[in-house]
Scaffold this active site. Structure first.
Site, short mmCIF file in Angstrom:
data_model
loop_
_atom_site.label_atom_id
_atom_site.label_comp_id
_atom_site.label_asym_id
_atom_site.label_seq_id
_atom_site.Cartn_x
_atom_site.Cartn_y
_atom_site.Cartn_z
N HIS A 54 0.85 -1.19 0.00
CA HIS A 54 0.00 0.00 0.00
C HIS A 54 0.89 1.25 0.00
O HIS A 54 2.02 1.21 0.49
CB HIS A 54 -0.88 0.03 1.25
CG HIS A 54 -1.99 -0.97 1.24
ND1 HIS A 54 -3.14 -0.78 1.95
CD2 HIS A 54 -2.13 -2.16 0.61
CE1 HIS A 54 -3.95 -1.81 1.77
NE2 HIS A 54 -3.34 -2.67 0.96
N GLU A 56 0.90 3.89 1.82
CA GLU A 56 1.36 4.31 3.15
C GLU A 56 2.53 3.48 3.64
O GLU A 56 3.51 4.01 4.18
CB GLU A 56 0.22 4.19 4.19
CG GLU A 56 -1.00 5.03 3.87
CD GLU A 56 -2.09 4.25 3.14
OE1 GLU A 56 -3.27 4.46 3.47
OE2 GLU A 56 -1.77 3.43 2.25
N CYS A 84 -6.46 2.05 5.66
CA CYS A 84 -7.10 0.80 6.05
C CYS A 84 -6.57 0.39 7.43
O CYS A 84 -5.66 1.04 7.96
CB CYS A 84 -6.81 -0.28 5.01
SG CYS A 84 -5.09 -0.85 5.03
N CYS A 87 -2.70 -0.09 7.45
CA CYS A 87 -1.94 1.15 7.34
C CYS A 87 -2.11 2.04 8.57
O CYS A 87 -1.17 2.70 8.99
CB CYS A 87 -2.33 1.88 6.06
SG CYS A 87 -1.83 0.96 4.57
#
Length: 151
Positions: A54, A56, A84, A87
């Protein structure tokens, strides 16, 4: 334009890069207390076949390597989409001082939309600011999914 909006603009550029590669268009940057961008990332799950790739996570890992420490205590993470649960956990574990995000994520958001992890009694909770360039951040996602549906 505020500093938060300027940094979010860079995160949006990264999101657009992800989208052009067929990745869900999310971009993230980590900024140190002096205003330097020390980490950048965009979604790469499809290209790496990694569920943790992801935006992040990539930006946080890059910043930690650059600083030589996993503690990003006085840094800020800017991300175009509400993090999410994974993260949000990385934000807490990296000890980030601030989290600034643009659009809400009604399906996976762990800051306000689906869950509010930062309202719990974890060891470290960042200051959170949402809705920074919210319309632009949301539009990048909407355009991506509209094109995907037409394909």
């Amino acid at each position: 334009m505020t500093a938060d909006e300027e940094y979010m603009t860079r995160a949006l550029e990264l999101a657009e890069k992800a989208g052009s590669m067929g990745e869900i268009p999310v971009g993230a940057i980590v900024v140190d207390p002096d205003g330097n961008i020390i980490g950048e990332g965009y979604n790469l799950r499809e290209h790496t076949n990694s569920p943790t790739a992801h935006a992040e996570i990539i930006a946080i890992e890059q910043a930690a390597k650059r600083l030589g420490s996993w503690r990003l205590t006085n840094c800020t993470l800017y991300v175009t989409l509400e993090p999410c649960p994974m993260c949000a956990g990385a934000v807490m574990n990296a000890r980030l001082k601030r989290l600034v995000y643009g659009a809400f994520d009604d399906k996976n958001g762990a800051c306000a939309s689906v869950a509010a992890l930062f309202d719990e009694k974890f060891t470290h909770i960042p200051f959170v600011r949402s809705r920074v360039l919210q319309e632009r951040c949301g539009a990048v996602l909407t355009e991506f999914f509209n094109k995907l549906r037409l394909s």
